[in-house]
Scaffold this motif. Structure first.
Motif, mmCIF file in Angstrom:
data_model
loop_
_atom_site.group_PDB
_atom_site.id
_atom_site.type_symbol
_atom_site.label_atom_id
_atom_site.label_comp_id
_atom_site.label_asym_id
_atom_site.label_seq_id
_atom_site.Cartn_x
_atom_site.Cartn_y
_atom_site.Cartn_z
ATOM 1 N N TRP A 21 0.880 -1.322 0.072
ATOM 2 C CA TRP A 21 -0.048 -0.077 0.027
ATOM 3 C C TRP A 21 0.972 1.273 0.118
ATOM 4 N N PRO A 22 0.477 2.424 -0.921
ATOM 5 C CA PRO A 22 1.128 3.540 -0.662
ATOM 6 C C PRO A 22 0.716 4.203 0.676
ATOM 7 N N PHE A 23 -0.561 4.066 1.093
ATOM 8 C CA PHE A 23 -0.865 4.656 2.481
ATOM 9 C C PHE A 23 -1.555 3.630 3.262
ATOM 10 N N SER A 24 -1.843 3.910 4.177
ATOM 11 C CA SER A 24 -2.396 2.952 5.195
ATOM 12 C C SER A 24 -3.992 2.833 4.855
ATOM 13 N N LYS A 25 -4.733 1.812 5.195
ATOM 14 C CA LYS A 25 -6.140 1.885 4.984
ATOM 15 C C LYS A 25 -7.008 2.820 5.488
ATOM 16 N N GLU A 26 -6.330 3.325 6.602
ATOM 17 C CA GLU A 26 -7.127 4.392 7.198
ATOM 18 C C GLU A 26 -7.054 5.698 6.536
ATOM 19 N N ASP A 27 -5.943 5.855 5.760
ATOM 20 C CA ASP A 27 -5.900 7.051 5.010
ATOM 21 C C ASP A 27 -6.481 7.034 3.571
ATOM 22 N N ALA A 28 -6.746 6.077 3.315
ATOM 23 C CA ALA A 28 -7.393 5.856 1.655
ATOM 24 C C ALA A 28 -8.416 4.932 1.873
ATOM 25 N N PRO A 29 -9.704 5.437 2.549
ATOM 26 C CA PRO A 29 -10.680 4.577 2.649
ATOM 27 C C PRO A 29 -11.578 4.551 1.490
ATOM 28 N N SER A 30 -11.658 5.506 0.308
ATOM 29 C CA SER A 30 -12.738 5.594 -0.576
ATOM 30 C C SER A 30 -12.484 6.172 -1.991
ATOM 31 N N ALA A 31 -11.095 5.936 -2.076
ATOM 32 C CA ALA A 31 -10.734 6.340 -3.527
ATOM 33 C C ALA A 31 -10.637 7.864 -3.532
ATOM 34 N N THR A 32 -10.166 8.601 -2.478
ATOM 35 C CA THR A 32 -10.269 10.092 -2.662
ATOM 36 C C THR A 32 -9.294 10.634 -1.907
ATOM 37 N N ILE A 33 -8.912 11.736 -2.324
ATOM 38 C CA ILE A 33 -7.738 12.749 -1.486
ATOM 39 C C ILE A 33 -8.639 14.013 -1.103
ATOM 40 N N GLU A 34 -8.800 14.216 0.064
ATOM 41 C CA GLU A 34 -9.655 15.187 0.624
ATOM 42 C C GLU A 34 -9.075 16.556 0.619
ATOM 43 N N ASP A 35 -7.803 16.635 1.284
ATOM 44 C CA ASP A 35 -7.010 17.706 1.578
ATOM 45 C C ASP A 35 -6.132 18.524 0.479
ATOM 46 N N VAL A 36 -6.618 18.615 -0.656
ATOM 47 C CA VAL A 36 -6.054 19.203 -1.918
ATOM 48 C C VAL A 36 -6.257 20.509 -1.806
ATOM 49 N N THR A 37 -4.993 21.456 -1.695
ATOM 50 C CA THR A 37 -5.052 22.719 -2.284
ATOM 51 C C THR A 37 -4.677 23.305 -3.632
#
Length: 495
Positions: A21-37
């Motif tokens: 995994w590039p992230f943990s499952k907790e960090d990537a639960p739904s094929a999204t990245i929320e904190d994009v600026t």
């Protein structure tokens, strides 16, 4: 070879020897990245953008993605449905350029990272807004700071299916029709042998491959074979002024013969348009009353009748509505522009059942003002074209292209400077040598409510036209305007 894949909401990195995994499952639960600026090229955080703008998308989650694979080679950024390359991707950011999206209003768009056939949604709850660019460029007729002699006085015009423009070019002696390609090449099309007098309306029937013109000198509707433009036939009209219904030469018309180039006047009893079945509509005045008018309908077979609801016998200034240009919408509503100082200046609608109503404009001296219905003001509007939900008006002495919602009557100025600010109207305020045309652009506002009702009136001054007399819409993102003052054709794009 490394490859990044989105699957069932989790991110897998396929390596030659293992999967991790590039992230943990907790960090990537739904094929999204929320904190994009999102940042612009100067490092300022932004929420809106326009075509061609360089943007930097930043998130700490991109660190793992950039370590996991080569996003420049393997990924794309997708704006709604449009894919664009990733220009640079390293550390915590992705760099890309906003595509042309062909929206004609500011609109919220989704931004995604596409890897293979999988989407990674970037900040799905963010309101990223695409702002269309309005741009005005001279397509033909003006070079090296002056008219190049291509046009004498370009007036009303129409388009064929390939985007070629057929322009009435007026003159004191006799008019001609010129053909302008989408690239701006101009060639004579018809009338160079003196076949026409004063042409005051033009329209094209693509299904029958016929061009129609209203000739005010002979008071007739002429039919021209597009494939053989030297073949010109009389569709209707006796050759004498009158207002008689009938078939072919048994009918009579009374068109106004004013030239399009009138800085302080309108084209009265003019205009020609076609509906989807090939019926032709023309504006005219009464032979016995110069302030009365009506619209006539001519079938492809030459049968002439008076359009129900179009006849006006004015008893006051509000009902002096002599057609200068007209168009038919996809719902078979007929719209026409009219107006000169002190009477109704604006747009009238005639519904299929014959009901007549004001869409926009008011009884007033000429001016330019955006707004809805009677709040909007015009100055000698001369031509009108319809596409989709919008009407486009060549607003004569305002030197402006106006866009009107054909349902609500909301009017905005897309290009132009307004009354008394054109080269032909600046009078004592003109600098030596006059005011030259100005090619320019501006961005649509994120929301008109945030910038105020005068935004477009001010922003549109980035494009200076002179007295305009014709308009044709290829679509809502491409409109052509004929400029009688600068003797050229403008290309106005919205994207």
């Amino acid at each position: 070879m490394k490859r990044l894949i989105v699957s069932t909401g989790l991110f897998l990195l396929l390596l030659t020897s293992c999967v991790k995994w590039p992230f943990s499952k907790e960090d990537a639960p739904s094929a999204t990245i929320e904190d994009v600026t999102m940042y612009d090229s100067l490092g300022k955080a932004i929420k809106d953008f326009y075509a061609g703008r360089l943007i930097r998308l930043v998130s700490d989650k991109f660190i793992a993605l950039n370590q996991a694979g080569d996003l420049v080679k393997e990924g794309f950024i997708q704006f709604d449905t449009i894919k664009v390359p990733i220009l640079k991707a390293e550390k915590n950011y992705i760099l890309t350029r906003v595509p042309i999206m062909l929206y004609t209003l500011s609109i919220n768009v989704s931004i995604n990272l596409l890897i293979g056939n999988q989407l990674l949604r970037l900040c799905p709850r963010c309101n990223f807004t695409y702002r269309p660019t309005v741009r005005g460029q001279i397509l033909a007729g003006y070079a090296k700071g002056m008219p190049d002699g291509t046009f004498r006085e370009p007036a009303e015009m129409t388009l064929d299916g390939d985007g070629n423009i057929y322009v009435i070019d007026q003159d004191a002696s006799h008019d001609v029709i010129l053909k302008v390609t989408p690239a701006g090449a101009v060639t004579p099309f018809a009338g160079s042998g003196g076949e026409f007098g004063r042409l005051v309306g033009i329209g094209l029937d693509r299904s029958r491959n016929c061009l129609y013109v209203a000739d005010a000198t002979v008071q007739r509707i002429l039919k021209i074979d597009i494939g053989a433009p030297a073949t010109i036939n009389v569709l209707a009209g006796s050759g004498m002024p009158g207002n008689t219904d009938g078939t072919g030469t048994a009918a009579s018309f009374k068109f106004g013969s004013e030239r399009a180039y009138q800085p302080g006047g309108n084209d009265k009893g003019q205009g020609l348009a076609l509906d989807a079945t090939g019926n032709i509509y023309v504006g005219e005045v009464y032979r016995t009353d110069p302030n009365a008018s009506q619209i006539r309908k001519i079938t492809p077979e030459g049968i002439v009748s008076t359009l129900p609801g179009s006849r006006t016998s004015p008893t006051g200034d509000a009902e002096v509505r002599i057609p200068a240009g007209l168009t038919v919408s996809s719902t078979n509503d007929l719209f026409y522009v009219s107006g000169f100082s002190g009477v109704f200046q604006g747009i009238t609608r005639i519904a299929p059942d014959g009901t007549r109503s004001s869409l926009a404009g008011l009884v007033h001296a000429e001016s330019l003002n955006d707004g809805t219905g009677a709040v909007a003001q015009f100055s000698y509007p001369k031509a009108i074209a319809s596409y989709g939900t919008y009407l486009y008006v060549a607003d004569g002495s305002n030197g402006a292209l106006r866009r009107i919602n054909n349902s609500s009557g909301q009017v905005i100025t897309l290009a132009g400077v307004g009354h008394r600010n054109t080269n032909s109207q600046c009078a004592g305020g003109c600098p030596p040598g006059g005011l030259p045309p100005v090619e320019g652009s501006y961005w649509m506002p994120v929301s008109v409510a945030l910038v105020g009702p005068d935004y477009f009136e001010e922003a549109a001054r980035a494009i200076r036209m002179d007295i305009v007399g014709g308009v044709a819409a290829r679509n809502d993102g491409l409109i052509y305007v004929s400029d009688d003052g600068y003797r050229c054709i403008w290309k106005i794009t919205v994207y």
